[in-house]
Design a protein around this motif. Sequence first.
Motif, PDB file in Angstrom:
ATOM      1  N   LEU A   1      -1.189  -4.352   0.618  1.00  0.00           N
ATOM      2  CA  LEU A   1       0.199  -4.765   0.413  1.00  0.00           C
ATOM      3  C   LEU A   1       0.715  -4.257  -0.922  1.00  0.00           C
ATOM      4  N   ASN A   2      -0.152  -4.230  -1.917  1.00  0.00           N
ATOM      5  CA  ASN A   2       0.233  -3.719  -3.224  1.00  0.00           C
ATOM      6  C   ASN A   2       0.656  -2.255  -3.117  1.00  0.00           C
ATOM      7  N   SER A   3      -0.117  -1.474  -2.362  1.00  0.00           N
ATOM      8  CA  SER A   3       0.190  -0.063  -2.169  1.00  0.00           C
ATOM      9  C   SER A   3       1.553   0.117  -1.495  1.00  0.00           C
ATOM     10  N   ILE A   4       1.796  -0.693  -0.478  1.00  0.00           N
ATOM     11  CA  ILE A   4       3.056  -0.606   0.268  1.00  0.00           C
ATOM     12  C   ILE A   4       4.236  -1.023  -0.605  1.00  0.00           C
ATOM     13  N   PHE A   5       4.077  -2.104  -1.357  1.00  0.00           N
ATOM     14  CA  PHE A   5       5.181  -2.596  -2.175  1.00  0.00           C
ATOM     15  C   PHE A   5       5.457  -1.694  -3.376  1.00  0.00           C
ATOM     16  N   LEU A   6       4.429  -1.012  -3.893  1.00  0.00           N
ATOM     17  CA  LEU A   6       4.671  -0.041  -4.955  1.00  0.00           C
ATOM     18  C   LEU A   6       5.631   1.051  -4.481  1.00  0.00           C
ATOM     19  N   GLN A   7       5.486   1.437  -3.213  1.00  0.00           N
ATOM     20  CA  GLN A   7       6.377   2.435  -2.643  1.00  0.00           C
ATOM     21  C   GLN A   7       7.717   1.830  -2.266  1.00  0.00           C
ATOM     22  N   PHE A   8       7.686   0.613  -1.757  1.00  0.00           N
ATOM     23  CA  PHE A   8       8.922  -0.063  -1.337  1.00  0.00           C
ATOM     24  C   PHE A   8       9.863  -0.257  -2.521  1.00  0.00           C
ATOM     25  N   PHE A   9       9.283  -0.540  -3.694  1.00  0.00           N
ATOM     26  CA  PHE A   9      10.075  -0.737  -4.910  1.00  0.00           C
ATOM     27  C   PHE A   9       9.904   0.452  -5.858  1.00  0.00           C
ATOM     28  N   LYS A  10       9.927   1.645  -5.296  1.00  0.00           N
ATOM     29  CA  LYS A  10       9.652   2.844  -6.087  1.00  0.00           C
ATOM     30  C   LYS A  10      10.715   3.126  -7.144  1.00  0.00           C
ATOM     31  N   LYS A  11      11.889   2.517  -7.004  1.00  0.00           N
ATOM     32  CA  LYS A  11      12.937   2.720  -7.995  1.00  0.00           C
ATOM     33  C   LYS A  11      12.717   1.883  -9.255  1.00  0.00           C
ATOM     34  N   LEU A  12      11.804   0.910  -9.144  1.00  0.00           N
ATOM     35  CA  LEU A  12      11.483   0.077 -10.298  1.00  0.00           C
ATOM     36  C   LEU A  12      10.397   0.720 -11.133  1.00  0.00           C
TER      37      LEU A  12
END
Length: 208
Positions: free
Chosen positions: A190-201
């Motif tokens: 999930l960490n991997s997915i959310f790092l990409q999901f919030f890639k603008k941060l």
Amino acid sequence: MEISKFIVWYLYLFILGVIGFSVTNVIFKNWRDKGYGLAKFLGLLITAIPLWFLSSLKLVQFNQTSSFVFLIIFFVIALIILGRSKVKITKYMIYEEIVFFALMFIWGLIRATSPQIEGTEKMMNLAFMNSVDRSSFFPPLDPWFSGGTVNYYYIGHYLFVFLGKISGITPNFAYNLALITIIAHTFISLNSIFLQFFKKLKGWQAIG
């Protein structure tokens, strides 16, 4: 839970992560962690499923030797692929590996306070794992139906028995190690997915 078994289990998971990373590094090359958070389970699938398929066709026996041979084959292939792709290790990959180990260790300590395999479906799960462990070909014998074979949802049990085979860890220990592995891997996936999901941060914001 014996610490030596924990370390051996983790090291083989790391090797499976290298195998999986040879694929995620290509598919998720634009992700911050190159999909490394998904690599360990993907590596387990890549390595274990071909053996399961061949054993289901009664072409290759499922045992420690065949399991280890498949691991070596896919590990060598992965090293060749990664060597040619000139892979770069990112800080996110290091972070995820540290978090994965830490979560496994913490939950291992928690599970060690109550390692009994009893209650709910735990006994059924262990029965399935024992049946898979004793099987040379698939499907394994059904522990609840004499003369019958398991014809439903045993692939998850098989995957962790496979990991137990290559690491030399019996199902009674592999069961508890599987539980903490699922927790730790779910988190870093999930960490991997959310790092990409919030890639603008920024990185630390995305991690948060």
